[in-house]
Design a protein around this motif. Structure first.
Motif, mmCIF file in Angstrom:
data_model
loop_
_atom_site.group_PDB
_atom_site.id
_atom_site.type_symbol
_atom_site.label_atom_id
_atom_site.label_comp_id
_atom_site.label_asym_id
_atom_site.label_seq_id
_atom_site.Cartn_x
_atom_site.Cartn_y
_atom_site.Cartn_z
ATOM 1 N N ILE A 18 0.854 -1.192 0.000
ATOM 2 C CA ILE A 18 0.000 0.000 0.000
ATOM 3 C C ILE A 18 0.892 1.245 0.000
ATOM 4 O O ILE A 18 0.708 2.168 -0.796
ATOM 5 C CB ILE A 18 -0.958 0.009 1.206
ATOM 6 C CG1 ILE A 18 -1.953 -1.156 1.110
ATOM 7 C CG2 ILE A 18 -1.705 1.345 1.303
ATOM 8 C CD1 ILE A 18 -2.746 -1.396 2.370
ATOM 9 N N GLN A 19 1.883 1.255 0.891
ATOM 10 C CA GLN A 19 2.811 2.382 0.960
ATOM 11 C C GLN A 19 3.525 2.557 -0.376
ATOM 12 O O GLN A 19 3.662 3.673 -0.882
ATOM 13 C CB GLN A 19 3.840 2.178 2.074
ATOM 14 C CG GLN A 19 4.834 3.328 2.156
ATOM 15 C CD GLN A 19 6.070 3.013 2.957
ATOM 16 O OE1 GLN A 19 6.538 1.881 2.961
ATOM 17 N NE2 GLN A 19 6.601 4.013 3.637
ATOM 18 N N ALA A 20 3.975 1.470 -0.970
ATOM 19 C CA ALA A 20 4.681 1.557 -2.248
ATOM 20 C C ALA A 20 3.785 2.128 -3.334
ATOM 21 O O ALA A 20 4.213 2.968 -4.130
ATOM 22 C CB ALA A 20 5.182 0.172 -2.661
ATOM 23 N N SER A 21 2.555 1.691 -3.351
ATOM 24 C CA SER A 21 1.622 2.161 -4.386
ATOM 25 C C SER A 21 1.317 3.645 -4.238
ATOM 26 O O SER A 21 1.331 4.389 -5.224
ATOM 27 C CB SER A 21 0.325 1.351 -4.334
ATOM 28 O OG SER A 21 0.592 -0.012 -4.580
ATOM 29 N N ILE A 81 17.090 4.390 0.841
ATOM 30 C CA ILE A 81 17.367 3.625 -0.381
ATOM 31 C C ILE A 81 16.170 2.755 -0.735
ATOM 32 O O ILE A 81 15.737 2.702 -1.890
ATOM 33 C CB ILE A 81 18.644 2.769 -0.207
ATOM 34 C CG1 ILE A 81 19.865 3.677 -0.092
ATOM 35 C CG2 ILE A 81 18.789 1.768 -1.350
ATOM 36 C CD1 ILE A 81 21.111 2.969 0.408
ATOM 37 N N TYR A 82 15.621 2.077 0.271
ATOM 38 C CA TYR A 82 14.486 1.179 0.044
ATOM 39 C C TYR A 82 13.271 1.940 -0.500
ATOM 40 O O TYR A 82 12.713 1.585 -1.539
ATOM 41 C CB TYR A 82 14.127 0.460 1.351
ATOM 42 C CG TYR A 82 12.858 -0.337 1.256
ATOM 43 C CD1 TYR A 82 12.853 -1.593 0.677
ATOM 44 C CD2 TYR A 82 11.659 0.177 1.736
ATOM 45 C CE1 TYR A 82 11.677 -2.319 0.576
ATOM 46 C CE2 TYR A 82 10.486 -0.543 1.636
ATOM 47 C CZ TYR A 82 10.500 -1.789 1.055
ATOM 48 O OH TYR A 82 9.332 -2.499 0.948
ATOM 49 N N VAL A 83 12.864 2.989 0.191
ATOM 50 C CA VAL A 83 11.668 3.736 -0.225
ATOM 51 C C VAL A 83 11.867 4.353 -1.601
ATOM 52 O O VAL A 83 10.985 4.277 -2.461
ATOM 53 C CB VAL A 83 11.286 4.799 0.832
ATOM 54 C CG1 VAL A 83 10.226 5.747 0.300
ATOM 55 C CG2 VAL A 83 10.783 4.124 2.106
ATOM 56 N N SER A 84 13.018 4.947 -1.843
ATOM 57 C CA SER A 84 13.290 5.553 -3.152
ATOM 58 C C SER A 84 13.259 4.501 -4.260
ATOM 59 O O SER A 84 12.696 4.737 -5.343
ATOM 60 C CB SER A 84 14.652 6.242 -3.150
ATOM 61 O OG SER A 84 14.692 7.239 -2.171
ATOM 62 N N SER A 85 13.859 3.360 -4.001
ATOM 63 C CA SER A 85 13.882 2.286 -5.001
ATOM 64 C C SER A 85 12.484 1.758 -5.291
ATOM 65 O O SER A 85 12.134 1.525 -6.453
ATOM 66 C CB SER A 85 14.772 1.140 -4.516
ATOM 67 O OG SER A 85 16.096 1.579 -4.335
ATOM 68 N N VAL A 90 8.270 -0.036 -8.520
ATOM 69 C CA VAL A 90 6.914 -0.597 -8.516
ATOM 70 C C VAL A 90 6.116 -0.218 -9.768
ATOM 71 O O VAL A 90 5.478 -1.088 -10.361
ATOM 72 C CB VAL A 90 6.153 -0.256 -7.211
ATOM 73 C CG1 VAL A 90 4.661 -0.537 -7.330
ATOM 74 C CG2 VAL A 90 6.732 -1.066 -6.048
ATOM 75 N N PRO A 91 6.155 1.031 -10.222
ATOM 76 C CA PRO A 91 5.411 1.338 -11.452
ATOM 77 C C PRO A 91 5.949 0.599 -12.685
ATOM 78 O O PRO A 91 5.226 0.387 -13.644
ATOM 79 C CB PRO A 91 5.590 2.846 -11.626
ATOM 80 C CG PRO A 91 5.966 3.354 -10.294
ATOM 81 C CD PRO A 91 6.712 2.241 -9.612
ATOM 82 N N ARG A 92 7.208 0.207 -12.657
ATOM 83 C CA ARG A 92 7.817 -0.449 -13.801
ATOM 84 C C ARG A 92 7.681 -1.966 -13.768
ATOM 85 O O ARG A 92 7.602 -2.617 -14.815
ATOM 86 C CB ARG A 92 9.291 -0.057 -13.891
ATOM 87 C CG ARG A 92 9.460 1.407 -14.309
ATOM 88 C CD ARG A 92 10.811 1.971 -13.925
ATOM 89 N NE ARG A 92 10.956 3.360 -14.367
ATOM 90 C CZ ARG A 92 10.451 4.402 -13.742
ATOM 91 N NH1 ARG A 92 9.745 4.252 -12.631
ATOM 92 N NH2 ARG A 92 10.636 5.621 -14.207
ATOM 93 N N LEU A 93 7.686 -2.548 -12.569
ATOM 94 C CA LEU A 93 7.620 -4.004 -12.437
ATOM 95 C C LEU A 93 6.259 -4.509 -11.949
ATOM 96 O O LEU A 93 5.962 -5.685 -12.093
ATOM 97 C CB LEU A 93 8.699 -4.497 -11.457
ATOM 98 C CG LEU A 93 10.152 -4.232 -11.830
ATOM 99 C CD1 LEU A 93 11.074 -4.667 -10.704
ATOM 100 C CD2 LEU A 93 10.507 -4.957 -13.123
ATOM 101 N N GLY A 94 5.481 -3.622 -11.334
ATOM 102 C CA GLY A 94 4.229 -4.029 -10.704
ATOM 103 C C GLY A 94 4.465 -4.360 -9.241
ATOM 104 O O GLY A 94 5.590 -4.704 -8.839
#
Length: 147
Positions: A18-21, A81-85, A90-94
């Protein structure tokens, strides 16, 4: 109590995609993934600051902070690093493939941390069952990637 804690951490894990999205959406909206990561940390920092103020930690907090080992300080950098990555990938890989790979990476390195007792974690030797668990996760990632 152990099962309650296991369910609790499972639910916390549900927050990560959810956070990533929402962070990825913010990064797309702002057209700046790094700014979205900064916003993430600013909002989180403000909330944590308020929680610390309200819970009033012990008076010797500053002395305790000074005595922390070096590796205790790198969590914030790793988080950045984690959050930025994640915002970028996520938009590129799903979400499913991204988090399948994240979980696989987490488990592989977690086995090393447990086996060698890194960062002060109690030693829990690697065994075939744990290795099989990682391979099953990797197989799941392969299936997700294929379909």
């Amino acid at each position: 109590m152990r099962y309650f804690l296991m369910i609790l951490i499972l639910l916390v894990g549900c927050l990560m995609p959810i956070q990533a999205s929402v962070n990825a959406k913010l990064g797309s909206f702002l057209k700046a993934p790094m700014v979205a990561a900064l916003v993430n940390f600013l909002v989180g920092g403000i909330i944590l600051f308020l929680v610390v103020l309200l819970t009033r930690p012990s008076n010797n907090l500053m002395q305790t902070i000074k005595e922390a080992p070096f590796h205790a300080w790198i969590g914030g950098a790793i988080g950045a690093i984690y959050v930025s990555s994640v915002i970028f990938l996520v938009p590129r890989l799903g979400a499913a493939l991204s988090f399948g790979l994240i979980v696989a990476g987490q488990l592989i390195f977690s086995l090393l941390i447990d086996h060698y007792g890194l960062f002060g974690i109690p030693v829990q030797p690697v065994n075939w069952g744990r290795i099989l668990g990682v391979f099953l996760i990797l197989a799941g990632v392969f299936v997700i990637q294929k379909f």
